[in-house]
Design a protein around this motif. Structure first.
Motif, PDB file in Angstrom:
ATOM      1  N   GLU A  25       1.643 -28.969 -20.476  1.00 18.41           N
ATOM      2  CA  GLU A  25       2.406 -29.645 -19.432  1.00 18.41           C
ATOM      3  C   GLU A  25       3.600 -30.375 -20.042  1.00 18.41           C
ATOM      4  O   GLU A  25       3.662 -30.559 -21.262  1.00 18.41           O
ATOM      5  N   PRO A  26       4.536 -30.829 -19.202  1.00 19.39           N
ATOM      6  CA  PRO A  26       5.614 -31.693 -19.707  1.00 19.39           C
ATOM      7  C   PRO A  26       5.046 -33.062 -20.078  1.00 19.39           C
ATOM      8  O   PRO A  26       5.010 -33.983 -19.265  1.00 19.39           O
ATOM      9  N   ALA A  27       4.549 -33.168 -21.281  1.00 20.87           N
ATOM     10  CA  ALA A  27       3.854 -34.382 -21.707  1.00 20.87           C
ATOM     11  C   ALA A  27       4.312 -34.795 -23.097  1.00 20.87           C
ATOM     12  O   ALA A  27       4.619 -33.952 -23.943  1.00 20.87           O
ATOM     13  N   GLU A  28       4.347 -36.105 -23.304  1.00 24.75           N
ATOM     14  CA  GLU A  28       4.507 -36.686 -24.631  1.00 24.75           C
ATOM     15  C   GLU A  28       3.167 -37.327 -24.969  1.00 24.75           C
ATOM     16  O   GLU A  28       2.596 -38.044 -24.142  1.00 24.75           O
ATOM     17  N   LEU A  29       2.661 -37.084 -26.170  1.00 27.61           N
ATOM     18  CA  LEU A  29       1.302 -37.471 -26.498  1.00 27.61           C
ATOM     19  C   LEU A  29       1.240 -38.400 -27.704  1.00 27.61           C
ATOM     20  O   LEU A  29       1.872 -38.135 -28.734  1.00 27.61           O
ATOM     21  N   LEU A  30       0.469 -39.472 -27.547  1.00 29.43           N
ATOM     22  CA  LEU A  30       0.133 -40.350 -28.657  1.00 29.43           C
ATOM     23  C   LEU A  30      -1.383 -40.369 -28.751  1.00 29.43           C
ATOM     24  O   LEU A  30      -2.068 -40.789 -27.808  1.00 29.43           O
ATOM     25  N   CYS A  31      -1.920 -39.876 -29.873  1.00 34.86           N
ATOM     26  CA  CYS A  31      -3.367 -39.726 -30.047  1.00 34.86           C
ATOM     27  C   CYS A  31      -3.864 -40.725 -31.087  1.00 34.86           C
ATOM     28  O   CYS A  31      -3.307 -40.803 -32.190  1.00 34.86           O
ATOM     29  N   LEU A  32      -4.926 -41.459 -30.746  1.00 30.59           N
ATOM     30  CA  LEU A  32      -5.515 -42.445 -31.645  1.00 30.59           C
ATOM     31  C   LEU A  32      -6.931 -42.002 -31.975  1.00 30.59           C
ATOM     32  O   LEU A  32      -7.800 -41.964 -31.094  1.00 30.59           O
ATOM     33  N   SER A  33      -7.164 -41.630 -33.238  1.00 32.11           N
ATOM     34  CA  SER A  33      -8.448 -41.066 -33.643  1.00 32.11           C
ATOM     35  C   SER A  33      -8.725 -41.395 -35.102  1.00 32.11           C
ATOM     36  O   SER A  33      -7.804 -41.687 -35.870  1.00 32.11           O
ATOM     37  N   ARG A  34      -9.989 -41.267 -35.486  1.00 27.82           N
ATOM     38  CA  ARG A  34     -10.341 -41.457 -36.891  1.00 27.82           C
ATOM     39  C   ARG A  34      -9.849 -40.287 -37.743  1.00 27.82           C
ATOM     40  O   ARG A  34      -9.537 -40.453 -38.916  1.00 27.82           O
ATOM     41  N   GLY A  35      -9.809 -39.104 -37.152  1.00 21.03           N
ATOM     42  CA  GLY A  35      -9.366 -37.922 -37.876  1.00 21.03           C
ATOM     43  C   GLY A  35      -7.967 -37.506 -37.475  1.00 21.03           C
ATOM     44  O   GLY A  35      -7.427 -37.958 -36.461  1.00 21.03           O
ATOM     45  N   GLN A  70       3.834 -53.040 -29.833  1.00 20.68           N
ATOM     46  CA  GLN A  70       5.151 -52.991 -30.466  1.00 20.68           C
ATOM     47  C   GLN A  70       5.777 -51.604 -30.317  1.00 20.68           C
ATOM     48  O   GLN A  70       6.983 -51.474 -30.074  1.00 20.68           O
ATOM     49  N   TRP A  71       4.964 -50.564 -30.456  1.00 20.54           N
ATOM     50  CA  TRP A  71       5.466 -49.194 -30.334  1.00 20.54           C
ATOM     51  C   TRP A  71       5.994 -48.944 -28.928  1.00 20.54           C
ATOM     52  O   TRP A  71       7.050 -48.322 -28.751  1.00 20.54           O
ATOM     53  N   LEU A  72       5.275 -49.408 -27.916  1.00 16.74           N
ATOM     54  CA  LEU A  72       5.711 -49.221 -26.539  1.00 16.74           C
ATOM     55  C   LEU A  72       7.016 -49.956 -26.269  1.00 16.74           C
ATOM     56  O   LEU A  72       7.919 -49.414 -25.618  1.00 16.74           O
ATOM     57  N   ARG A  73       7.132 -51.166 -26.759  1.00 17.14           N
ATOM     58  CA  ARG A  73       8.374 -51.923 -26.553  1.00 17.14           C
ATOM     59  C   ARG A  73       9.555 -51.193 -27.196  1.00 17.14           C
ATOM     60  O   ARG A  73      10.651 -51.134 -26.631  1.00 17.14           O
ATOM     61  N   ALA A  74       9.325 -50.636 -28.389  1.00 19.82           N
ATOM     62  CA  ALA A  74      10.399 -49.913 -29.069  1.00 19.82           C
ATOM     63  C   ALA A  74      10.688 -48.577 -28.389  1.00 19.82           C
ATOM     64  O   ALA A  74      11.854 -48.159 -28.311  1.00 19.82           O
ATOM     65  N   ARG A  75       9.648 -47.910 -27.889  1.00 21.19           N
ATOM     66  CA  ARG A  75       9.817 -46.603 -27.237  1.00 21.19           C
ATOM     67  C   ARG A  75      10.606 -46.732 -25.948  1.00 21.19           C
ATOM     68  O   ARG A  75      11.538 -45.978 -25.687  1.00 21.19           O
ATOM     69  N   GLY A  76      10.251 -47.680 -25.110  1.00 23.94           N
ATOM     70  CA  GLY A  76      10.924 -47.859 -23.837  1.00 23.94           C
ATOM     71  C   GLY A  76      10.624 -46.721 -22.873  1.00 23.94           C
ATOM     72  O   GLY A  76      10.000 -45.717 -23.233  1.00 23.94           O
ATOM     73  N   PRO A  77      11.076 -46.845 -21.623  1.00 21.23           N
ATOM     74  CA  PRO A  77      10.738 -45.860 -20.589  1.00 21.23           C
ATOM     75  C   PRO A  77      11.677 -44.667 -20.493  1.00 21.23           C
ATOM     76  O   PRO A  77      11.490 -43.814 -19.615  1.00 21.23           O
ATOM     77  N   GLU A  78      12.666 -44.582 -21.361  1.00 19.87           N
ATOM     78  CA  GLU A  78      13.676 -43.542 -21.251  1.00 19.87           C
ATOM     79  C   GLU A  78      13.049 -42.146 -21.300  1.00 19.87           C
ATOM     80  O   GLU A  78      12.238 -41.848 -22.185  1.00 19.87           O
ATOM     81  N   GLY A  79      13.409 -41.313 -20.353  1.00 22.84           N
ATOM     82  CA  GLY A  79      12.939 -39.935 -20.328  1.00 22.84           C
ATOM     83  C   GLY A  79      11.532 -39.750 -19.814  1.00 22.84           C
ATOM     84  O   GLY A  79      10.998 -38.640 -19.860  1.00 22.84           O
ATOM     85  N   LEU A  80      10.913 -40.814 -19.298  1.00 19.73           N
ATOM     86  CA  LEU A  80       9.532 -40.732 -18.852  1.00 19.73           C
ATOM     87  C   LEU A  80       9.410 -40.796 -17.335  1.00 19.73           C
ATOM     88  O   LEU A  80      10.151 -41.526 -16.664  1.00 19.73           O
ATOM     89  N   LEU A  81       8.443 -40.051 -16.840  1.00 18.66           N
ATOM     90  CA  LEU A  81       8.084 -40.102 -15.419  1.00 18.66           C
ATOM     91  C   LEU A  81       6.955 -41.101 -15.168  1.00 18.66           C
ATOM     92  O   LEU A  81       6.778 -41.571 -14.042  1.00 18.66           O
ATOM     93  N   GLY A  82       6.181 -41.392 -16.192  1.00 21.29           N
ATOM     94  CA  GLY A  82       5.052 -42.299 -16.059  1.00 21.29           C
ATOM     95  C   GLY A  82       4.359 -42.443 -17.395  1.00 21.29           C
ATOM     96  O   GLY A  82       4.694 -41.771 -18.375  1.00 21.29           O
ATOM     97  N   VAL A  83       3.361 -43.344 -17.436  1.00 20.78           N
ATOM     98  CA  VAL A  83       2.596 -43.565 -18.660  1.00 20.78           C
ATOM     99  C   VAL A  83       1.126 -43.705 -18.285  1.00 20.78           C
ATOM    100  O   VAL A  83       0.782 -44.316 -17.271  1.00 20.78           O
ATOM    101  N   VAL A  84       0.277 -43.098 -19.117  1.00 19.92           N
ATOM    102  CA  VAL A  84      -1.165 -43.083 -18.882  1.00 19.92           C
ATOM    103  C   VAL A  84      -1.875 -43.452 -20.176  1.00 19.92           C
ATOM    104  O   VAL A  84      -1.579 -42.893 -21.237  1.00 19.92           O
ATOM    105  N   LEU A  85      -2.823 -44.392 -20.085  1.00 21.52           N
ATOM    106  CA  LEU A  85      -3.722 -44.694 -21.194  1.00 21.52           C
ATOM    107  C   LEU A  85      -5.097 -44.149 -20.848  1.00 21.52           C
ATOM    108  O   LEU A  85      -5.655 -44.485 -19.795  1.00 21.52           O
TER     109      LEU A  85
END
Length: 250
Positions: A25-35, A70-85
């Motif tokens: 999908e048209p998605a930007e992904l940030l993955c938080l994992s041990r591996g 901090q990452w979200l503040r630096a990233r900002g909403p530019e180019g995004l339709l929404g954000v999901v956690l």
């Protein structure tokens, strides 16, 4: 334009399956994992998706939450339709009597499965407070948070806590100018490593062990891929958040 998905526990099981679906999908992904999953990097590159993997230990969630804010503040909403956690990561203690559990295992399970979701949610709220776009929070819960089972008391407690946190947060957000839409969702019974752990438990220490053997034998378990499709379909529903605690099976 794309939607930003932040997913914990993304390197295996349901989390990995959801990320693979989202890469279509048209998605930007940030993955938080041990591996770190190199195959995901290759898949994202092949499909032209933005993917970042943070190799982190959610048993120590405070610095991770600070980094996310901090990452979200630096990233900002530019180019995004929404954000999901998507708070997906969790730990199951060794099935058996509560008094036999190591204190370190109890603390670690609560940190990964309850403290981390709360702190990451706070980071999302703070880091995106000025973003003029839809925000959603999906907490992956469990039927064990809604009905007790002897031998997995810590897991039951953390999932019940996640449900009630979601109810309370939904009430808070109801009056916000740009409310975070919140659901704590039971995803069904999935054939993941957690099910393997339950099936492999000592049936003397864990009386419910034969139940999990029978679920596998009878074919009652969803694959992670099947569950991922159902969970993400629920996430996309226009009425997402109308009920803060839900089950994917209705």
């Amino acid at each position: 334009m794309s939607t930003l998905y932040i997913t914990t526990g993304a390197s295996r099981g349901l989390g990995a399956a959801m990320v693979r679906v989202l890469l279509d999908e048209p998605a930007e992904l940030l993955c938080l994992s041990r591996g770190h999953d190199e195959a995901l990097d290759a898949l994202a590159a092949a499909r032209g998706r933005r993917l970042a993997q943070w190799q982190v230990d959610l048993a120590r969630p405070e610095p991770i939450a600070e980094r996310l804010e901090q990452w979200l503040r630096a990233r900002g909403p530019e180019g995004l339709l929404g954000v999901v956690l998507i708070n997906n990561a969790a730990m199951l203690e060794t099935p058996g009597p509560f008094e036999a559990q190591a204190s370190s295992d109890i603390s670690r399970a609560l940190a990964v499965g309850l403290a981390a979701p709360l702190l990451l949610t706070r980071a999302l709220l703070r880091g995106t407070a000025a973003w003029p776009l839809p925000r959603r929070l999906l907490n992956i819960s469990s039927g064990l948070g809604r009905r007790p089972m002897a031998g997995v008391s810590t897991y039951c407690a953390l999932k019940a806590g996640l449900d009630h946190f979601s109810r309370s947060l939904a009430e808070e957000q109801a009056t916000a100018a740009n409310p975070l839409r919140v659901v704590s969702l039971a995803p069904g019974i999935i054939d993941t490593g957690m099910q393997v752990q339950l099936r492999g438990a000592d049936d003397v220490a864990f009386a419910a062990q034969p139940v999990f053997d029978e679920l596998k034998r009878s074919g009652a378990l969803d694959t992670p891929e099947q569950a991922a499709q159902r969970v993400l379909a629920f996430l996309r529903r226009p009425d997402f958040g109308a009920e803060p605690v839900a089950d994917v099976r209705g």
